[in-house]
Write an enzyme that holds these catalytic residues in place. Structure first.
Site, short mmCIF file in Angstrom:
data_model
loop_
_atom_site.label_atom_id
_atom_site.label_comp_id
_atom_site.label_asym_id
_atom_site.label_seq_id
_atom_site.Cartn_x
_atom_site.Cartn_y
_atom_site.Cartn_z
N TYR A 53 0.67 -1.22 0.00
CA TYR A 53 -0.05 -0.02 0.04
C TYR A 53 0.87 1.31 -0.13
O TYR A 53 1.82 1.30 0.61
CB TYR A 53 -0.92 0.03 1.21
CG TYR A 53 -2.27 -0.90 1.11
CD1 TYR A 53 -2.33 -1.68 -0.01
CD2 TYR A 53 -2.98 -0.89 2.31
CE1 TYR A 53 -3.58 -2.39 -0.16
CE2 TYR A 53 -4.22 -1.80 2.28
CZ TYR A 53 -4.41 -2.59 0.98
OH TYR A 53 -5.49 -3.29 0.87
N SER A 214 -13.84 -1.38 -0.71
CA SER A 214 -14.20 -0.35 -1.63
C SER A 214 -15.69 -0.24 -1.29
O SER A 214 -16.70 -0.34 -2.25
CB SER A 214 -14.13 -0.83 -3.20
OG SER A 214 -14.41 -0.08 -3.95
N PRO A 215 -16.46 0.11 -0.17
CA PRO A 215 -17.61 0.35 0.07
C PRO A 215 -18.34 1.40 -0.68
O PRO A 215 -19.50 1.21 -0.89
CB PRO A 215 -17.63 0.45 1.47
CG PRO A 215 -16.34 1.23 1.87
CD PRO A 215 -15.68 0.52 1.00
N LEU A 216 -17.53 2.14 -1.13
CA LEU A 216 -18.28 3.46 -1.92
C LEU A 216 -17.91 3.23 -3.44
O LEU A 216 -18.11 4.18 -4.46
CB LEU A 216 -17.67 4.80 -1.49
CG LEU A 216 -17.97 4.93 0.02
CD1 LEU A 216 -17.28 6.33 0.31
CD2 LEU A 216 -19.35 4.90 0.42
N GLY A 218 -15.00 3.08 -5.20
CA GLY A 218 -14.29 4.13 -5.72
C GLY A 218 -14.64 5.53 -5.88
O GLY A 218 -13.99 6.40 -6.58
N GLY A 219 -15.68 5.80 -5.09
CA GLY A 219 -16.36 7.26 -5.02
C GLY A 219 -17.48 7.26 -5.85
O GLY A 219 -18.39 8.31 -5.75
N LEU A 220 -18.02 6.51 -6.64
CA LEU A 220 -19.17 6.25 -7.33
C LEU A 220 -20.50 6.66 -6.26
O LEU A 220 -21.51 7.15 -6.66
CB LEU A 220 -19.45 5.01 -8.30
CG LEU A 220 -18.40 5.27 -9.55
CD1 LEU A 220 -18.73 3.94 -10.21
CD2 LEU A 220 -18.67 6.35 -10.36
N LEU A 221 -20.29 6.11 -5.12
CA LEU A 221 -21.64 5.88 -4.18
C LEU A 221 -21.29 7.01 -3.19
O LEU A 221 -21.67 6.90 -1.93
CB LEU A 221 -21.60 4.54 -3.54
CG LEU A 221 -21.87 3.54 -4.53
CD1 LEU A 221 -21.83 2.06 -3.83
CD2 LEU A 221 -23.36 3.48 -5.22
#
Length: 316
Positions: A53, A214-216, A218-221
């Protein structure tokens, strides 16, 4: 902060996991320190990283190094953190044994390097970052078992494994009276619900927690309109419907996406990857709200799962 047992283990972890993937790349060390200080202040005890990372062309292991520097800069910080790191990826060392994988040779050496960067003598959770189909479990599981017996790691976990991979590992572990995998870390969100078919049921069947990365998406949510405009076709229509629903109920998109995961009985915790301490505070709102049945039904209509909603049978 809410806490939950991680699978069938006796380990209690915060319902939000602090992800450090951006430390060293998008997040400078000073702000990373501020984020980690804030995480402890609000009760987040589970920090997630990996040996690759924050990597750059010039240096590998940057995120681990930043965490290690933070541990070294204050008393009792290490004792308050449930620390997880990962092994699998190349660390740009050169040679045939640096290719991505899980050989016994590689696991031992990369773990020693992680400890050095993290400035600690153990980690609570050690993840196999990906499946390695070229390695027999008879080779690598004894290595992890030896680490557990020595106190180098407390628990072994998997990441990005298929449901049948999980079953394979747990079956082999049982043969040698090894505790086996404690957790699966998997990509799972409103736009990515395929894990409901096999991964989530397999993890439940084998007594494992599930941490969602990635709960969002990549930012789409998220509330980031700049991200949403790049969504194409059917996905953009779904995102627009999602935005309208969030406006109706008076909550931000990222808060609703996280709250949906938190109300899912199959999920132990989602990983948040804040770039600022303020973003971390924003994520805490997801712990405060409860999505009514009408709202979750509409989310299922907008983002239908491959087999419907996750049934109550998955609850611990």
């Amino acid at each position: 902060m809410e806490y939950q047992k991680l699978g069938r283990s006796g380990l209690w972890v915060s319902r939000l996991v602090l992800g450090t993937m951006n430390f060293g790349s998008r997040v400078e060390e000073k702000e990373a320190f501020r984020i980690m200080d804030t995480a402890l202040e609000v009760g987040i005890n589970y920090f997630d990283t990996a040996n690759n990372y924050g990597k750059s062309i010039k240096k590998e292991g940057i995120s681990e190094t930043i965490i290690g520097n933070w541990f070294a800069g204050g008393t009792q910080k290490r004792e308050k953190v449930i620390l997880a790191t990962k092994v699998y990826e190349s660390m740009q060392e050169g040679g045939p044994n640096d290719a991505p994988g899980l050989s016994a040779y590689k696991v031992r050496r990369h773990f020693a390097d992680s400890l050095r960067r993290l400035r600690t003598d153990h980690v609570e959770i050690y993840y196999m970052h990906h499946i390695d189909r070229g390695v027999y479990w008879e080779e690598v599981l004894p290595v992890f078992q030896g680490m557990i017996q020595k106190g180098d790691i407390d628990y072994l976990a998997s990441s990005n494994f298929a449901g049948w991979n999980i079953a394979d590992v747990q079956g082999e572990a049982k043969k040698t009276h090894m505790f086996g995998l404690i957790c699966e870390q998997h990509k799972y969100n409103l736009l990515t619900r395929i894990p409901e078919l096999e991964v989530l049921p397999s993890a439940k069947n084998h007594g494992m927690g599930v941490v969602a990365w990635s709960p969002l998406e990549g930012g789409l949510l998220s509330r980031n309109a700049g991200k949403r405009k790049y969504a194409a076709g059917d996905i953009q229509k779904k995102i627009e419907q999602f935005h309208k629903l969030c406006v109706e109920i008076g909550e931000k998109e990222d808060v609703v996406a996280l709250a949906w995961l938190l109300q899912n009985p199959a999920i132990t915790a989602p990983i948040i990857g804040p770039s600022t301490a303020e973003q971390l505070y924003d994520a805490l709102r997801a712990l405060e709200i409860h999505l009514e049945q009408e709202v979750t039904d509409r989310l299922d209509q907008i983002f239908p799962g491959p087999g419907g909603t996750v049934p109550e049978v998955y609850a611990w």
